[in-house]
Design a protein around this motif. Structure first.
Motif, PDB file in Angstrom:
ATOM      1  N   ASP A   1      11.715   5.503   1.011  1.00 32.28           N
ATOM      2  CA  ASP A   1      12.609   4.653  -0.559  1.00 32.28           C
ATOM      3  C   ASP A   1      11.379   3.592  -0.565  1.00 32.28           C
ATOM      4  O   ASP A   1      10.882   2.912   0.331  1.00 32.28           O
ATOM      5  CB  ASP A   1      13.510   3.823   0.724  1.00 32.28           C
ATOM      6  CG  ASP A   1      14.500   2.587  -0.256  1.00 32.28           C
ATOM      7  OD1 ASP A   1      14.282   2.525  -1.954  1.00 32.28           O
ATOM      8  OD2 ASP A   1      14.822   1.929   0.339  1.00 32.28           O
ATOM      9  N   ALA A   2      10.651   3.744  -1.806  1.00 33.51           N
ATOM     10  CA  ALA A   2       9.266   2.904  -2.400  1.00 33.51           C
ATOM     11  C   ALA A   2      10.159   2.566  -3.577  1.00 33.51           C
ATOM     12  O   ALA A   2      10.510   3.125  -4.909  1.00 33.51           O
ATOM     13  CB  ALA A   2       8.729   4.248  -2.293  1.00 33.51           C
ATOM     14  N   GLU A   3       9.668   1.244  -3.560  1.00 33.29           N
ATOM     15  CA  GLU A   3       9.802   0.685  -5.243  1.00 33.29           C
ATOM     16  C   GLU A   3       8.442  -0.621  -5.439  1.00 33.29           C
ATOM     17  O   GLU A   3       7.785  -1.020  -4.572  1.00 33.29           O
ATOM     18  CB  GLU A   3      10.522  -0.229  -5.146  1.00 33.29           C
ATOM     19  CG  GLU A   3      11.138  -0.908  -6.035  1.00 33.29           C
ATOM     20  CD  GLU A   3      13.200  -1.588  -6.075  1.00 33.29           C
ATOM     21  OE1 GLU A   3      12.672  -2.714  -6.829  1.00 33.29           O
ATOM     22  OE2 GLU A   3      13.318  -1.030  -5.136  1.00 33.29           O
ATOM     23  N   ALA A   4       7.872  -0.236  -6.436  1.00 33.26           N
ATOM     24  CA  ALA A   4       6.739  -1.138  -6.356  1.00 33.26           C
ATOM     25  C   ALA A   4       7.137  -1.920  -8.536  1.00 33.26           C
ATOM     26  O   ALA A   4       7.488  -0.995  -9.267  1.00 33.26           O
ATOM     27  CB  ALA A   4       5.176  -0.165  -7.595  1.00 33.26           C
ATOM     28  N   HIS A   5       7.085  -2.867  -8.263  1.00 36.72           N
ATOM     29  CA  HIS A   5       7.888  -4.050  -9.251  1.00 36.72           C
ATOM     30  C   HIS A   5       6.807  -3.858 -10.200  1.00 36.72           C
ATOM     31  O   HIS A   5       6.863  -3.670 -11.597  1.00 36.72           O
ATOM     32  CB  HIS A   5       7.987  -5.358  -8.932  1.00 36.72           C
ATOM     33  CG  HIS A   5       9.146  -5.110  -8.077  1.00 36.72           C
ATOM     34  ND1 HIS A   5      10.545  -5.264  -8.390  1.00 36.72           N
ATOM     35  CD2 HIS A   5       9.565  -5.492  -6.523  1.00 36.72           C
ATOM     36  CE1 HIS A   5      11.423  -5.115  -7.129  1.00 36.72           C
ATOM     37  NE2 HIS A   5      10.394  -5.288  -6.228  1.00 36.72           N
TER      38      HIS A   5
ATOM     39  N   GLY B   1       3.852  -1.281 -10.864  1.00 38.34           N
ATOM     40  CA  GLY B   1       2.638  -0.743 -10.476  1.00 38.34           C
ATOM     41  C   GLY B   1       3.415   0.382 -10.264  1.00 38.34           C
ATOM     42  O   GLY B   1       4.573   0.478 -10.477  1.00 38.34           O
ATOM     43  N   SER B   2       2.399   1.288  -9.782  1.00 36.74           N
ATOM     44  CA  SER B   2       3.646   2.503  -9.363  1.00 36.74           C
ATOM     45  C   SER B   2       4.152   3.271  -8.207  1.00 36.74           C
ATOM     46  O   SER B   2       3.014   2.628  -7.557  1.00 36.74           O
ATOM     47  CB  SER B   2       2.445   3.264 -10.499  1.00 36.74           C
ATOM     48  OG  SER B   2       0.416   3.725  -9.788  1.00 36.74           O
ATOM     49  N   VAL B   3       4.261   4.394  -8.522  1.00 40.98           N
ATOM     50  CA  VAL B   3       4.420   5.483  -7.087  1.00 40.98           C
ATOM     51  C   VAL B   3       3.631   6.575  -7.354  1.00 40.98           C
ATOM     52  O   VAL B   3       4.276   6.883  -7.938  1.00 40.98           O
ATOM     53  CB  VAL B   3       5.925   4.642  -6.691  1.00 40.98           C
ATOM     54  CG1 VAL B   3       6.632   5.171  -5.269  1.00 40.98           C
ATOM     55  CG2 VAL B   3       6.547   2.972  -6.387  1.00 40.98           C
ATOM     56  N   ARG B   4       3.656   7.009  -6.634  1.00 38.69           N
ATOM     57  CA  ARG B   4       2.657   8.477  -6.524  1.00 38.69           C
ATOM     58  C   ARG B   4       2.385   8.492  -5.246  1.00 38.69           C
ATOM     59  O   ARG B   4       1.808   8.577  -4.968  1.00 38.69           O
ATOM     60  CB  ARG B   4       1.236   8.426  -7.789  1.00 38.69           C
ATOM     61  CG  ARG B   4       1.169   9.721  -7.916  1.00 38.69           C
ATOM     62  CD  ARG B   4      -0.416   9.329  -8.351  1.00 38.69           C
ATOM     63  NE  ARG B   4      -1.240   9.053  -7.502  1.00 38.69           N
ATOM     64  CZ  ARG B   4      -2.903   8.360  -8.471  1.00 38.69           C
ATOM     65  NH1 ARG B   4      -2.355   7.794  -9.888  1.00 38.69           N
ATOM     66  NH2 ARG B   4      -3.008   7.663  -8.048  1.00 38.69           N
TER      67      ARG B   4
ATOM     68  N   ALA C   1       6.079  -2.993  -3.354  1.00 38.60           N
ATOM     69  CA  ALA C   1       4.775  -3.857  -3.630  1.00 38.60           C
ATOM     70  C   ALA C   1       5.445  -4.336  -5.267  1.00 38.60           C
ATOM     71  O   ALA C   1       5.232  -3.665  -5.777  1.00 38.60           O
ATOM     72  CB  ALA C   1       3.858  -2.319  -4.339  1.00 38.60           C
ATOM     73  N   HIS C   2       5.123  -5.888  -4.539  1.00 37.96           N
ATOM     74  CA  HIS C   2       5.218  -6.744  -5.914  1.00 37.96           C
ATOM     75  C   HIS C   2       4.544  -6.286  -6.640  1.00 37.96           C
ATOM     76  O   HIS C   2       4.851  -6.704  -7.905  1.00 37.96           O
ATOM     77  CB  HIS C   2       5.695  -7.922  -5.703  1.00 37.96           C
ATOM     78  CG  HIS C   2       7.243  -7.615  -4.156  1.00 37.96           C
ATOM     79  ND1 HIS C   2       8.171  -8.021  -4.659  1.00 37.96           N
ATOM     80  CD2 HIS C   2       7.303  -7.808  -3.239  1.00 37.96           C
ATOM     81  CE1 HIS C   2       9.437  -7.828  -3.481  1.00 37.96           C
ATOM     82  NE2 HIS C   2       8.206  -7.395  -2.247  1.00 37.96           N
ATOM     83  N   ALA C   3       3.429  -6.360  -6.487  1.00 37.95           N
ATOM     84  CA  ALA C   3       2.289  -6.016  -7.555  1.00 37.95           C
ATOM     85  C   ALA C   3       1.086  -5.751  -7.331  1.00 37.95           C
ATOM     86  O   ALA C   3       0.251  -6.072  -6.921  1.00 37.95           O
ATOM     87  CB  ALA C   3       1.786  -8.112  -8.573  1.00 37.95           C
ATOM     88  N   GLY C   4       1.376  -3.944  -7.223  1.00 38.21           N
ATOM     89  CA  GLY C   4       0.250  -3.381  -7.021  1.00 38.21           C
ATOM     90  C   GLY C   4       1.074  -1.869  -6.289  1.00 38.21           C
ATOM     91  O   GLY C   4       2.483  -1.361  -7.316  1.00 38.21           O
ATOM     92  N   ALA C   5      -0.157  -1.238  -6.362  1.00 45.40           N
ATOM     93  CA  ALA C   5       0.646   0.200  -6.357  1.00 45.40           C
ATOM     94  C   ALA C   5       0.805   0.732  -4.779  1.00 45.40           C
ATOM     95  O   ALA C   5       0.394   0.427  -3.935  1.00 45.40           O
ATOM     96  CB  ALA C   5      -0.293   1.212  -7.215  1.00 45.40           C
ATOM     97  N   ILE C   6       1.389   1.691  -5.204  1.00 42.13           N
ATOM     98  CA  ILE C   6       2.130   2.428  -3.835  1.00 42.13           C
ATOM     99  C   ILE C   6       1.797   3.955  -3.625  1.00 42.13           C
ATOM    100  O   ILE C   6       1.826   4.884  -4.930  1.00 42.13           O
ATOM    101  CB  ILE C   6       3.628   2.390  -3.688  1.00 42.13           C
ATOM    102  CG1 ILE C   6       4.012   1.114  -3.512  1.00 42.13           C
ATOM    103  CG2 ILE C   6       3.939   3.770  -2.367  1.00 42.13           C
ATOM    104  CD1 ILE C   6       5.571   1.231  -3.708  1.00 42.13           C
TER     105      ILE C   6
END
Length: 159
Positions: free
Chosen positions: A118-122, A124-127, A149-154
């Motif tokens: 369950d991933a979420e980046a506000h 940034g990206s999720v990869r 990640a509120h300000a960053g990538a996953i």
């Protein structure tokens, strides 16, 4: 960082570390001034306990800044950081909850892991960079990995 682990409080030794990395320039400036202070004591330098090594049991960490590295954690883990990245290295065998307000999240997992994501980046990206057949297929009882990640990538990668 703060660790909330009832078992750890009752033990004689707790293996704890937050991996903080200083810019090379900060260490160079200190040495140029003639400081004989060990580089590991410079704010942001990598500490001797660079990760939560082979921790058994649940881990609960609240950090204000710096990079937090968790390695070979066998129990549930919850990490919150305000300014800094979080890195997980190892098998997923229990629920994992990683959150960073300003910084990226990196999940490096072993092929014997089976979990739901369950991933979420506000901002940034999720990869996922895992090969299609890298992980075991999770069943209904597999743990969930929550990544925010509120300000960053996953990034989800192979170990």
């Amino acid at each position: 960082a703060r660790v909330n682990d009832p078992e750890a409080r009752n033990s004689e030794h707790v293996v704890l570390g937050v991996h903080l990395v200083a810019p090379e320039s900060a260490q160079a400036r200190r040495l140029a001034r003639g400081s004989n202070q060990n580089a590991s004591w410079i704010k942001g330098a990598t500490t001797g306990a660079a990760n939560f090594a082979r921790k058994v049991g649940a881990v609960d960490v609240d950090a204000r800044g710096g990079k937090v590295v968790l390695e070979d954690i066998r129990g549930a883990a919850r990490v919150r950081t305000r300014a800094g990245s979080v890195e997980w290295r190892g098998k997923i065998s229990a629920p994992v909850d990683l959150e960073s307000r300003a910084g990226g999240l990196r999940l490096a997992v072993t092929p014997d892991s089976a979990f739901w994501v369950d991933a979420e980046a506000h901002a940034g990206s999720v990869r996922s960079e895992l090969p299609v057949d890298y992980l075991r297929k999770p069943d209904a009882t597999a743990p969930t990995v929550r990544l925010r990640a509120h300000a960053g990538a996953i990034r989800i990668v192979a170990v």
